[in-house]
Design a protein around this motif. Sequence first.
Motif, PDB file in Angstrom:
ATOM      1  N   ARG A  15      14.867  10.774   2.287  1.00  0.00           N
ATOM      2  CA  ARG A  15      15.788  10.184   3.597  1.00  0.00           C
ATOM      3  C   ARG A  15      15.694  11.059   4.785  1.00  0.00           C
ATOM      4  NH1 ARG A  15      19.135   5.562   3.445  1.00  0.00           N
ATOM      5  NH2 ARG A  15      19.396   6.325   5.480  1.00  0.00           N
ATOM      6  N   ASP A  16      15.729  12.333   4.647  1.00  0.00           N
ATOM      7  CA  ASP A  16      15.779  13.326   5.593  1.00  0.00           C
ATOM      8  C   ASP A  16      14.242  13.574   6.244  1.00  0.00           C
ATOM      9  OD1 ASP A  16      18.503  13.645   5.411  1.00  0.00           O
ATOM     10  OD2 ASP A  16      18.239  15.631   4.291  1.00  0.00           O
ATOM     11  N   GLY A  17      13.183  13.375   5.428  1.00  0.00           N
ATOM     12  CA  GLY A  17      11.933  13.631   5.877  1.00  0.00           C
ATOM     13  C   GLY A  17      11.124  12.383   6.359  1.00  0.00           C
ATOM     14  N   GLU A  18      10.338  11.833   5.055  1.00  0.00           N
ATOM     15  CA  GLU A  18       9.495  10.659   5.472  1.00  0.00           C
ATOM     16  C   GLU A  18       9.933   9.546   6.021  1.00  0.00           C
ATOM     17  OE1 GLU A  18       7.127   9.559   1.975  1.00  0.00           O
ATOM     18  OE2 GLU A  18       6.300   8.181   3.162  1.00  0.00           O
ATOM     19  N   TYR A  19      11.187   9.325   5.545  1.00  0.00           N
ATOM     20  CA  TYR A  19      11.959   8.169   6.050  1.00  0.00           C
ATOM     21  C   TYR A  19      12.263   8.206   7.495  1.00  0.00           C
ATOM     22  CZ  TYR A  19      14.960   4.118   6.545  1.00  0.00           C
ATOM     23  OH  TYR A  19      15.701   2.928   6.745  1.00  0.00           O
ATOM     24  N   GLN A  20      12.554   9.380   7.885  1.00  0.00           N
ATOM     25  CA  GLN A  20      13.048   9.551   9.221  1.00  0.00           C
ATOM     26  C   GLN A  20      11.607   9.633  10.016  1.00  0.00           C
ATOM     27  OE1 GLN A  20      15.649   9.317  10.637  1.00  0.00           O
ATOM     28  NE2 GLN A  20      16.785   9.606   8.597  1.00  0.00           N
ATOM     29  N   ASP A  21      10.460  10.371   9.579  1.00  0.00           N
ATOM     30  CA  ASP A  21       9.300  10.516  10.144  1.00  0.00           C
ATOM     31  C   ASP A  21       8.712   8.975  10.527  1.00  0.00           C
ATOM     32  OD1 ASP A  21       9.798  12.893  10.042  1.00  0.00           O
ATOM     33  OD2 ASP A  21       8.197  13.360   8.552  1.00  0.00           O
ATOM     34  N   GLN A  22       8.908   8.172   9.475  1.00  0.00           N
ATOM     35  CA  GLN A  22       8.278   6.929   9.422  1.00  0.00           C
ATOM     36  C   GLN A  22       9.082   5.781   9.713  1.00  0.00           C
ATOM     37  OE1 GLN A  22       4.809   6.102   7.341  1.00  0.00           O
ATOM     38  NE2 GLN A  22       4.588   7.723   6.324  1.00  0.00           N
ATOM     39  N   ARG A  23      10.210   6.013  10.375  1.00  0.00           N
ATOM     40  CA  ARG A  23      11.443   5.163  10.720  1.00  0.00           C
ATOM     41  C   ARG A  23      10.593   3.742  11.198  1.00  0.00           C
ATOM     42  NH1 ARG A  23      16.886   4.948  10.518  1.00  0.00           N
ATOM     43  NH2 ARG A  23      17.353   2.773  10.237  1.00  0.00           N
ATOM     44  N   ARG A  24       9.841   3.811  12.229  1.00  0.00           N
ATOM     45  CA  ARG A  24       9.122   2.620  12.846  1.00  0.00           C
ATOM     46  C   ARG A  24       8.470   2.022  12.016  1.00  0.00           C
ATOM     47  NH1 ARG A  24       6.269   4.294  18.345  1.00  0.00           N
ATOM     48  NH2 ARG A  24       8.291   5.170  18.661  1.00  0.00           N
ATOM     49  N   ARG A  25       7.657   2.528  11.155  1.00  0.00           N
ATOM     50  CA  ARG A  25       6.814   2.156  10.064  1.00  0.00           C
ATOM     51  C   ARG A  25       7.833   0.902   9.199  1.00  0.00           C
ATOM     52  NH1 ARG A  25       2.157   1.654   6.850  1.00  0.00           N
ATOM     53  NH2 ARG A  25       0.750   2.748   8.408  1.00  0.00           N
ATOM     54  N   PHE A  26       8.748   1.491   8.575  1.00  0.00           N
ATOM     55  CA  PHE A  26       9.587   1.189   7.547  1.00  0.00           C
ATOM     56  C   PHE A  26      10.221   0.050   8.340  1.00  0.00           C
ATOM     57  CE2 PHE A  26       9.510   5.107   5.047  1.00  0.00           C
ATOM     58  CZ  PHE A  26       8.985   4.454   4.038  1.00  0.00           C
ATOM     59  N   PRO A  50      -1.716   6.312  -7.565  1.00  0.00           N
ATOM     60  CA  PRO A  50      -2.596   6.065  -6.322  1.00  0.00           C
ATOM     61  C   PRO A  50      -2.147   6.333  -4.887  1.00  0.00           C
ATOM     62  CG  PRO A  50      -2.525   4.273  -7.936  1.00  0.00           C
ATOM     63  CD  PRO A  50      -1.240   5.235  -8.164  1.00  0.00           C
ATOM     64  N   THR A  51      -0.983   6.503  -4.626  1.00  0.00           N
ATOM     65  CA  THR A  51      -0.535   6.675  -3.474  1.00  0.00           C
ATOM     66  C   THR A  51      -0.558   7.957  -3.127  1.00  0.00           C
ATOM     67  OG1 THR A  51       1.982   7.047  -3.805  1.00  0.00           O
ATOM     68  CG2 THR A  51       1.293   4.853  -3.315  1.00  0.00           C
ATOM     69  N   ARG A  52      -0.591   8.991  -4.145  1.00  0.00           N
ATOM     70  CA  ARG A  52      -1.012  10.361  -3.848  1.00  0.00           C
ATOM     71  C   ARG A  52      -2.560  10.692  -3.763  1.00  0.00           C
ATOM     72  NH1 ARG A  52       3.059  14.114  -5.011  1.00  0.00           N
ATOM     73  NH2 ARG A  52       5.039  13.034  -4.808  1.00  0.00           N
ATOM     74  N   VAL A  53      -3.202   9.894  -4.777  1.00  0.00           N
ATOM     75  CA  VAL A  53      -4.752  10.202  -4.684  1.00  0.00           C
ATOM     76  C   VAL A  53      -5.077   9.839  -3.366  1.00  0.00           C
ATOM     77  CG1 VAL A  53      -6.812   9.612  -5.884  1.00  0.00           C
ATOM     78  CG2 VAL A  53      -4.746  10.212  -7.073  1.00  0.00           C
ATOM     79  N   PHE A  54      -4.717   8.627  -2.838  1.00  0.00           N
ATOM     80  CA  PHE A  54      -5.492   8.176  -1.650  1.00  0.00           C
ATOM     81  C   PHE A  54      -4.538   8.549  -0.453  1.00  0.00           C
ATOM     82  CE2 PHE A  54      -7.062   5.494  -5.101  1.00  0.00           C
ATOM     83  CZ  PHE A  54      -8.504   5.937  -4.960  1.00  0.00           C
ATOM     84  N   ASP A  55      -3.470   9.277  -0.470  1.00  0.00           N
ATOM     85  CA  ASP A  55      -2.563   9.784   0.717  1.00  0.00           C
ATOM     86  C   ASP A  55      -2.303   8.577   1.479  1.00  0.00           C
ATOM     87  OD1 ASP A  55      -1.283  11.539   2.162  1.00  0.00           O
ATOM     88  OD2 ASP A  55      -3.022  11.960   3.361  1.00  0.00           O
ATOM     89  N   VAL A  56      -1.795   7.500   1.108  1.00  0.00           N
ATOM     90  CA  VAL A  56      -1.640   6.194   1.920  1.00  0.00           C
ATOM     91  C   VAL A  56      -0.129   6.210   2.262  1.00  0.00           C
ATOM     92  CG1 VAL A  56      -3.509   4.950   1.175  1.00  0.00           C
ATOM     93  CG2 VAL A  56      -1.544   4.992  -0.215  1.00  0.00           C
ATOM     94  N   ASP A  57       0.272   5.579   3.221  1.00  0.00           N
ATOM     95  CA  ASP A  57       1.604   5.224   3.784  1.00  0.00           C
ATOM     96  C   ASP A  57       2.233   3.944   3.151  1.00  0.00           C
ATOM     97  OD1 ASP A  57       1.780   7.439   5.434  1.00  0.00           O
ATOM     98  OD2 ASP A  57       0.646   6.185   7.129  1.00  0.00           O
ATOM     99  N   PRO A  58       3.331   3.945   3.046  1.00  0.00           N
ATOM    100  CA  PRO A  58       3.870   2.727   2.652  1.00  0.00           C
ATOM    101  C   PRO A  58       3.502   1.394   3.188  1.00  0.00           C
ATOM    102  CG  PRO A  58       5.722   4.412   3.003  1.00  0.00           C
ATOM    103  CD  PRO A  58       4.518   4.770   3.515  1.00  0.00           C
ATOM    104  N   GLY A  59       3.112   0.232   2.593  1.00  0.00           N
ATOM    105  CA  GLY A  59       2.628  -0.856   2.846  1.00  0.00           C
ATOM    106  C   GLY A  59       0.987  -0.937   2.996  1.00  0.00           C
TER     107      GLY A  59
END
Length: 215
Positions: A15-26, A50-59
């Motif tokens: 919530r403090d990190g990735e969610y804030q960084d990618q707020r627009r995407r979410f 798979p999300t780690r191996v391929f380093d992909v974003d949510p969605g």
Amino acid sequence: MAPIDTLIAGYRRFRDGEYQDQRRRFDSLAMQGQSPKTMIVACCDSRVDPTRVFDVDPGEIFVLRNVANLVPPYELDSAQHSASAAIEFAVTQLEVNEIMVLGHAQCGGISASLTGKFGGAKAGEGHFIDRWMSMIDPARTAALEAAKAHPDINPQQVLELAAIRFSLDNLRSFPFVAERVADGRLVLRGAFFSIADGVLKLLNPETDHFEPVPV
Ligand SMILES: [Zn+2]
């Protein structure tokens, strides 16, 4: 620390990190829905995410995980087919362009198949694992025979790769998959991830070999 405490701590970091960084995407994913281009069929194994191996974003990827990343054959009966429902949704509703079957080294499901350790087990003692893995019995027999004839062959590795090919064949048994593969809307891929060295191999349809992806 209890398992839930580890999860809550991770949620707070998220919530403090990735969610804030990618707020627009979410926000966009929430408003417009998902439109991933790729479906990945992976194992439940906690080491192969798979999300780690391929380093992909949510969605970005639509993931189905089950024991040993198996795609069962297309069957129209009264059973409730979890994998088939996910494949149908990805292909006909999301209209993904690719489906990757991602196998991995040291797969416990494949090992259970080879050793037959849950053969005839009661529910709660391996019955469901045995029933699930029995779909690759012909490939299991072939792997064991190959290893018997050639002692340098590792049946675990042989069966891990054979199970990926088996799942790709089963994917083609779904009419809505076959139709899209035929007209080029959908590509099927086999891949294999080695946990110990982090190497990803892709099945080359021309050579029919799994080849390491250059890094
Ligand atoms: Zn596995």
